[in-house]
Design a protein around this motif. Structure first.
Motif, PDB file in Angstrom:
ATOM      1  N   TYR A 137      39.397 101.491   1.377  1.00 41.65           N
ATOM      2  CA  TYR A 137      40.435 102.474   1.023  1.00 41.65           C
ATOM      3  C   TYR A 137      40.339 103.716   1.895  1.00 41.65           C
ATOM      4  O   TYR A 137      41.367 104.324   2.236  1.00 41.65           O
ATOM      5  N   VAL A 254      42.865  98.831  -8.665  1.00 43.63           N
ATOM      6  CA  VAL A 254      43.875  99.809  -8.235  1.00 43.63           C
ATOM      7  C   VAL A 254      45.253  99.429  -8.777  1.00 43.63           C
ATOM      8  O   VAL A 254      45.930 100.225  -9.421  1.00 43.63           O
ATOM      9  N   PHE A 319      45.275 103.851  -8.601  1.00 48.01           N
ATOM     10  CA  PHE A 319      46.550 103.895  -7.885  1.00 48.01           C
ATOM     11  C   PHE A 319      47.113 105.312  -7.946  1.00 48.01           C
ATOM     12  O   PHE A 319      47.591 105.852  -6.941  1.00 48.01           O
ATOM     13  N   HIS A 336      47.010 100.521  -0.592  1.00 45.21           N
ATOM     14  CA  HIS A 336      46.298  99.493  -1.362  1.00 45.21           C
ATOM     15  C   HIS A 336      46.324  98.145  -0.649  1.00 45.21           C
ATOM     16  O   HIS A 336      45.288  97.486  -0.479  1.00 45.21           O
TER      17      HIS A 336
END
Length: 358
Positions: A137, A254, A319, A336
């Motif tokens: 990420y 996420v 998220f 993502h």
């Protein structure tokens, strides 16, 4: 880094690599009398006097602030670019998500992300262990923002922030605050305020931090005594620190695809990263996750306008944390999916393609 962090962005695309070179054109302020000794493009501009006074509280003398503002240049191209950022409204499905996704999840982007990870393996592993953010990420944010450092922007930050503070009334309050933070940052880091270059909105480095986010979240991850967001190690640590500060949940998912029994029922519901639904409520409307979510309390219902029809996903806390970087569902989903693609590619044999859906 919303244009919250980072840049409270109005846009769908991140403000990187704008390629706007500083040029001086005719200024609306040239004929106005100098104020506080400010000359040049911003002499007599609205807000200049108040800003010079404002900087006194930070130990900047009026002469010093005036000298800096006198060296800044008003860029009409910056104003034009800001005016073009207003998002267009869609009246129906048009495949916008598919087109947006393609900008960030091409083969080159995934492969370059793997290469960036391998070049910076030690810094990423240390940041992930310290801040609890998976390396993929961190890499994906830097990939989406600046193509892994390939496009950090060419505009002088002082020109961008002065133009938007004193020649763009619609966002003047926000950008004046960022200009204030930039000058404080320059002194704290012993940086020439005319040297840093970045996006046309004043975002800097591999992670495109605005000055306020630099001061709040940038870290010296390589231990050399300086916070340098053009240095991959410091950028990696700073992105991870930003995520942790905004509530990243280590080890938690996420987003997951949703199974929808009735498209018309889903279309009638409010969607977006700000929504909050209990799983039982969604189930009563025929919307269920495609895999177990554990003890998750509430989720957001995400609608993606994909080619061939709408896709629905359930967004979890992590998220939402990604949207603190840029307030856009599409942005966070691109991060993502790019993160997942990079992790899969890095763990797959060379030349193995990854799935185009996540």
């Amino acid at each position: 880094m919303q244009l919250t962090r980072l840049l409270p962005v109005l846009l769908i695309l991140p403000l990187v690599g704008c390629g706007t070179s500083p040029t001086r054109g005719p200024s609306a302020y040239d004929a106005r009398p100098a104020s506080f000794g400010v000359s040049g493009d911003f002499a007599g501009a609205p807000g200049v006097d108040a800003f010079v006074e404002r900087m006194r509280q930070h130990g900047y003398s009026p002469d010093r602030t005036a000298a800096i503002l006198s060296g800044a240049r008003r860029q009409q191209s910056i104003i034009d670019l800001m005016d073009r950022q207003a998002p267009s409204k869609s009246t129906g499905p048009n495949g916008a998500w598919t087109r947006y996704r393609a900008k960030f999840l091409g083969e080159d982007s995934i492969n370059n992300g793997v290469a960036f990870w391998r070049r910076n393996e030690t810094a990423l592993a240390r940041a992930s262990a310290h801040y609890g953010v998976p390396p993929e990420y961190i890499v994906a944010i830097i990939g989406v923002e600046t193509r892994y450092g390939g496009f950090t922007g060419k505009t002088r930050i002082i020109d961008a922030l002065a133009t938007l503070s004193f020649a763009y009334p619609r966002r003047a309050e926000y950008f004046t605050s960022e200009l204030e933070n930039f000058l404080i940052m320059a002194r704290e880091e012993n940086i020439d305020p005319f040297a840093p270059r970045g996006s046309f909105a004043g975002a800097m480095g591999l992670g495109q931090f605005m000055p306020s986010s630099f001061r709040d979240h940038a870290v010296d991850h390589d231990g050399d005594g300086h916070r340098d967001l053009w240095n991959p190690a410091d950028a990696i640590g700073s992105v991870a620190n930003y995520f942790r500060h905004h509530g990243w949940q280590p080890g938690e998912p996420v987003a997951v695809p949703a199974q929808v029994q009735s498209a018309s029922s889903a279309r009638a519901m409010k969607t977006g990263f700000k929504t909050s639904y209990g799983l039982n409520e969604l189930a009563s409307r025929g919307i269920t996750p495609t895999r177990a979510l554990g003890r998750t309390g509430t989720v957001s219902l995400l609608e993606l306008d994909a080619q061939g029809g709408y896709e629905y996903w359930l967004g979890l806390k992590n998220f939402y944390v990604i949207t603190r970087y840029n307030h856009s569902t599409y942005y966070a989903m691109a991060v993502h999916q790019l993160a997942q693609a990079i992790r899969s590619r890095k763990g797959a044999p060379d030349g193995t393609r990854v799935s185009s859906t996540w």
